[in-house]
Design an enzyme around this catalytic site. Structure first.
Site, mmCIF file in Angstrom:
data_model
loop_
_atom_site.group_PDB
_atom_site.id
_atom_site.type_symbol
_atom_site.label_atom_id
_atom_site.label_comp_id
_atom_site.label_asym_id
_atom_site.label_seq_id
_atom_site.Cartn_x
_atom_site.Cartn_y
_atom_site.Cartn_z
ATOM 1 N N VAL A 40 -17.319 14.099 -12.064
ATOM 2 C CA VAL A 40 -17.730 13.588 -13.372
ATOM 3 C C VAL A 40 -17.166 12.195 -13.642
ATOM 4 C CG1 VAL A 40 -18.180 15.817 -14.446
ATOM 5 C CG2 VAL A 40 -15.845 14.941 -14.389
ATOM 6 N N ASP A 96 -12.261 -1.085 -8.369
ATOM 7 C CA ASP A 96 -12.421 0.005 -9.331
ATOM 8 C C ASP A 96 -11.503 -0.118 -10.534
ATOM 9 O OD1 ASP A 96 -14.259 0.978 -7.564
ATOM 10 O OD2 ASP A 96 -13.184 2.817 -7.075
ATOM 11 N N GLU A 119 -0.314 4.497 0.306
ATOM 12 C CA GLU A 119 -0.850 5.666 0.996
ATOM 13 C C GLU A 119 -1.357 5.339 2.401
ATOM 14 O OE1 GLU A 119 -4.129 9.227 0.250
ATOM 15 O OE2 GLU A 119 -3.519 7.928 -1.404
ATOM 16 N N GLU A 139 0.845 -1.200 0.000
ATOM 17 C CA GLU A 139 0.000 0.000 0.000
ATOM 18 C C GLU A 139 0.877 1.244 0.000
ATOM 19 O OE1 GLU A 139 -2.496 2.844 -0.168
ATOM 20 O OE2 GLU A 139 -3.315 0.803 -0.259
ATOM 21 N N ALA A 159 -23.734 9.772 -7.591
ATOM 22 C CA ALA A 159 -23.779 9.642 -6.138
ATOM 23 C C ALA A 159 -22.891 10.671 -5.447
ATOM 24 C CB ALA A 159 -23.368 8.223 -5.733
ATOM 25 N N HIS A 199 -44.477 -5.822 12.395
ATOM 26 C CA HIS A 199 -45.232 -4.572 12.393
ATOM 27 C C HIS A 199 -45.051 -3.877 13.734
ATOM 28 C CE1 HIS A 199 -48.468 -1.697 11.642
ATOM 29 N NE2 HIS A 199 -48.893 -1.961 12.874
#
Length: 464
Positions: free
Chosen positions: A269, A311, A36, A34, A183, A443
């Site tokens: 964007v 991602d 960061e 990693e 979002a 309920h």
């Protein structure tokens, strides 16, 4: 010196650290690289701290109407610096939690930037230190994505910025324009508007939240306008004129132009993958035209033994999608293939009213040639929604008319981001409208609305 591991994960976000833990649980020796912070964007600059900001905004908004509940308080104000400080402290706590999980599962954490020098060897460089090399039986690339940039939207980090700056912006601006009504744009619009900033949202598509069902999007747009947010759909930003104290934003809608002057501009964007500098092309890993890593159903790249998740692998850019892909990659590494069904990944937007969905929209189902049955139920008819003071919103369920099978669920209203779990399970188990309707719901509860919506699709809703 070269250290060897069964699995090396590059990136410690919600995809990478989950993949590492799963591999360790399955008996593999594991290292995570990693550059960061543990937890990646999600825990440090995305999912978690933004929800902390949203909760502060929601609390402040609710206090404006507390007398509706018979409660009397004095004048309500806010301290923007403390709002930001709380968000950052929540993020720091969660990142520390990931560090604990790494140690608990005996996963080695290597801080630095990674580059593949072969499909089984990774070079790690850290500032001020000599490069070190790590050998891997399998490599999982989980490097995430960053905010997308465009030439006509120059980001200077001061007047015009991306989401990271929006999370720590101080002082609070008097006016803000969000470019993009996905979002990210809609959540920040909600936060800033709730605390008194004049907010504009610009979206080039014909609806806010372009990936959501059209009826849901229309409801959210009306709700935002009622809250005082200026919505500009079917509009593009032609030019940003950045001054010392403000930005003049030239908007173009059809053949009409409009200039909106604001203190700050948030550019939201879309995202672009973090796949540069990793040596991927050098070792034969194929990327698509946008720079995302091409993967098969098991998250494996064009190079055997090299996987990509989250991602950087495209499709839905969501933390939970990254996590499940991380597990899928490890299952395949361990000889137990368990591919991800990307048609069953839920999506949430945590503004108020909240938005949640999974599966096909009504329009998409019809485009695929399906005959559909639609069930709708308004929270106005929910006793629990009325009791807690949030009767706004509705649930819409899409069923394949031939089999009465659930193919999509779409919700807008208070608490719907929690209700989506039930409908995800229903979709997974190929539940029918009748099966959902005949599942007894407690309920009073908001979840009763799910049961009623299924009943409406059958023409049997009791309370509407």
């Amino acid at each position: 010196m070269t250290t060897s591991y069964d699995v090396v994960v590059i990136g410690a976000g919600p995809g990478g650290y989950v993949a590492a833990i799963k591999a360790a649980q399955m008996g593999k020796t594991v290292a995570v690289i990693e550059r960061e912070a543990l937890g990646g964007v999600c825990l440090n600059w995305g999912c978690i701290p933004t929800k902390a900001l949203i909760k502060s905004a929601e609390t402040f908004s609710q206090l404006q109407h507390v007398e509706d509940f018979g409660v009397t308080v004095g004048k309500v104000g806010h301290n923007w610096a403390k709002v930001v400080e709380r968000s950052r402290s929540v993020a720091a706590k969660m990142s520390t939690g990931v560090d604990f999980l790494m140690k608990k599962n005996k996963i080695d954490v290597i801080m630095g930037s990674a580059k593949l020098v072969s499909p089984t060897h990774v070079e790690v460089t850290s500032e001020g230190e000599s490069p070190r090399f790590v050998q891997a039986g399998s490599v999982v690339i989980a490097t995430g994505a960053r905010a997308r940039t465009f030439p006509n939207l120059p980001v200077d980090g001061d007047r015009v910025f991306h989401y990271r700056k929006a999370m720590v912006l101080d002082p609070q601006p008097k006016s803000l324009l969000c470019i993009g009504a996905g979002a990210i744009g809609m959540e920040f619009a909600y936060v800033y508007n709730s605390f008194g900033t004049e907010v504009h949202v610009v979206e080039v598509m014909d609806q806010v939240l372009p990936v959501e069902d059209h009826e849901i999007a229309k409801f959210v747009e009306r709700a935002y306008k009622k809250q005082g947010v200026h919505i500009h759909t079917k509009t593009k930003v032609k030019e940003l004129k950045v001054g010392k104290k403000s930005v003049k934003v030239v908007l173009e809608s059809g053949d009409k132009e409009q200039v909106v002057e604001v203190e700050r501009v948030l550019v939201a964007v879309g995202m672009q993958p973090n796949t540069e500098g990793l040596g991927l092309s050098d070792v034969g890993v194929k990327l698509d035209a946008r720079g995302f890593v091409d993967v098969d159903a098991n998250q494996q790249t064009s190079v055997p033994g090299v996987y990509a998740i989250g991602d950087c692998a495209g499709k839905q850019l969501l933390a939970h999608k990254a996590s499940v892909e991380g597990e899928a990659a490890v299952y395949h590494i361990c000889g137990q293939p368990h591919p991800v069904d990307h048609d069953q990944i839920p999506g949430n937007t945590y503004c108020q009213p909240q938005v949640s969905s999974i599966g096909l929209s009504e329009r998409k189902a019809k485009e695929l040639g399906k005959k559909v049955k639609i069930g709708r139920f308004n929270f106005q008819a929910s006793g629990m929604a009325q009791a807690i003071g949030h009767p706004e919103g509705f649930i819409k369920l899409v069923f394949d008319a031939q089999y009465d099978q659930l193919v999509g669920a779409h919700m807008v209203g208070y608490g719907v981001t929690e209700l989506i779990g039930e409908l995800g399970l229903a979709l997974k188990l190929e539940a029918t409208a009748a099966e959902i309707q005949h599942t007894v719901h407690a309920h009073p509860s908001l979840a009763e609305a799910v049961m009623e919506t299924a009943g409406d699709a059958l023409g049997q809703a009791i309370h509407q």
